[in-house]
Enzyme design. Sequence first.
Site, PDB file in Angstrom:
ATOM      1  N   SER A  75       0.843  -1.201   0.000  1.00 30.66           N
ATOM      2  CA  SER A  75       0.000   0.000   0.000  1.00 30.66           C
ATOM      3  C   SER A  75       0.873   1.244   0.000  1.00 30.66           C
ATOM      4  O   SER A  75       2.100   1.163   0.028  1.00 30.66           O
ATOM      5  CB  SER A  75      -0.913   0.005   1.240  1.00 30.66           C
ATOM      6  OG  SER A  75      -0.147   0.249   2.410  1.00 30.66           O
ATOM      7  N   SER A  77       0.979   3.568   2.417  1.00 28.34           N
ATOM      8  CA  SER A  77       1.000   4.170   3.756  1.00 28.34           C
ATOM      9  C   SER A  77       2.379   4.666   4.175  1.00 28.34           C
ATOM     10  O   SER A  77       2.490   5.444   5.123  1.00 28.34           O
ATOM     11  CB  SER A  77       0.486   3.175   4.800  1.00 28.34           C
ATOM     12  OG  SER A  77       1.409   2.124   4.997  1.00 28.34           O
ATOM     13  N   LYS A 138       5.698   0.120   9.314  1.00 24.94           N
ATOM     14  CA  LYS A 138       5.519   1.501   9.769  1.00 24.94           C
ATOM     15  C   LYS A 138       6.843   1.999  10.343  1.00 24.94           C
ATOM     16  O   LYS A 138       7.831   1.267  10.426  1.00 24.94           O
ATOM     17  CB  LYS A 138       4.432   1.604  10.847  1.00 24.94           C
ATOM     18  CG  LYS A 138       3.080   1.012  10.464  1.00 24.94           C
ATOM     19  CD  LYS A 138       2.366   1.782   9.373  1.00 24.94           C
ATOM     20  CE  LYS A 138       1.038   1.118   9.009  1.00 24.94           C
ATOM     21  NZ  LYS A 138       0.371   1.771   7.866  1.00 24.94           N
ATOM     22  N   SER A 226      -2.694   6.398   6.521  1.00 22.53           N
ATOM     23  CA  SER A 226      -2.030   5.280   7.182  1.00 22.53           C
ATOM     24  C   SER A 226      -2.817   4.854   8.413  1.00 22.53           C
ATOM     25  O   SER A 226      -3.019   5.639   9.341  1.00 22.53           O
ATOM     26  CB  SER A 226      -0.598   5.669   7.592  1.00 22.53           C
ATOM     27  OG  SER A 226      -0.016   4.665   8.401  1.00 22.53           O
TER      28      SER A 226
END
Length: 272
Positions: A75, A77, A138, A226
């Site tokens: 993705s 994010s 992340k 996100s």
Amino acid sequence: MKFDFALILTVLSAVTGVIWLVDRLFFAKSRNLMVKEGEDMIEPVIVDYARSLFPVLFFVLVLRSFIAEPFRIPSGSMMPTLLQGDFILVNKFSYGLRLPVLNTKVVPLGEPKRGDVIVFRYPGRSETDPEKGVDYIKRVIGLPGDTISVNDDQVTINGQAVAYAPEGVFVGTGASMEMTGSPINKELLPGREHVILDQPGSPFPPGEWTVEPGHYFVMGDNRDHSADSRDWGLVPEANLVGRAMVIWLNCDSPGSLCGDGFDYTRIGDTIR
């Protein structure tokens, strides 16, 4: 259903290893003796496959469990640091050696630092969350003991507001084109300066979190797109997979072949 490649690899390694070992201990010697006596003996096909596959499977299992594991960014994010279609290598020993499948730490070697980009198993909002256990990526913002507050994408750590500096405007291609025109800011995170995408406003309400021992507060670099600790909470240390190291391929194409989606300029980029 989540495809657990580690489990499949572990099972195949164990099965082929046991077949090979049992044959070596109980059948191979008598078979070789009969061959010497002139009898026509053929090694069973299943033993031949096990003997050939076990070293390869075991090598791959050790490599991806304790050294490095490939991971594909699914993705946007983590834009602009990582783009959808980036293939990265994850360092598996930075935060300690863990047993495959069980993910139990057996050799402590280090802990995440503020600013590290980490891969972890999503803890889920509940035990029945269908995404629970899926690999997420992340950036570490809060360490154990920190107090983190976020208000309209302004991060404050232990009462000290993080500074930001404009870095231009993002220009995307392929799947990342939808973010073209988004402001790029440098986030002067203590110990790790890095860039983020930060559009005006925020879909997240203001909040404050105290990071519990053995947990981490994480955020995506694409701050307004996100799902992260602002949404579902902290990451337990037991869920860590490893630290993102380098981009080894970019293929922004839904098919099996990259085609026009291949971007060679990203190959070899280190992840900061």
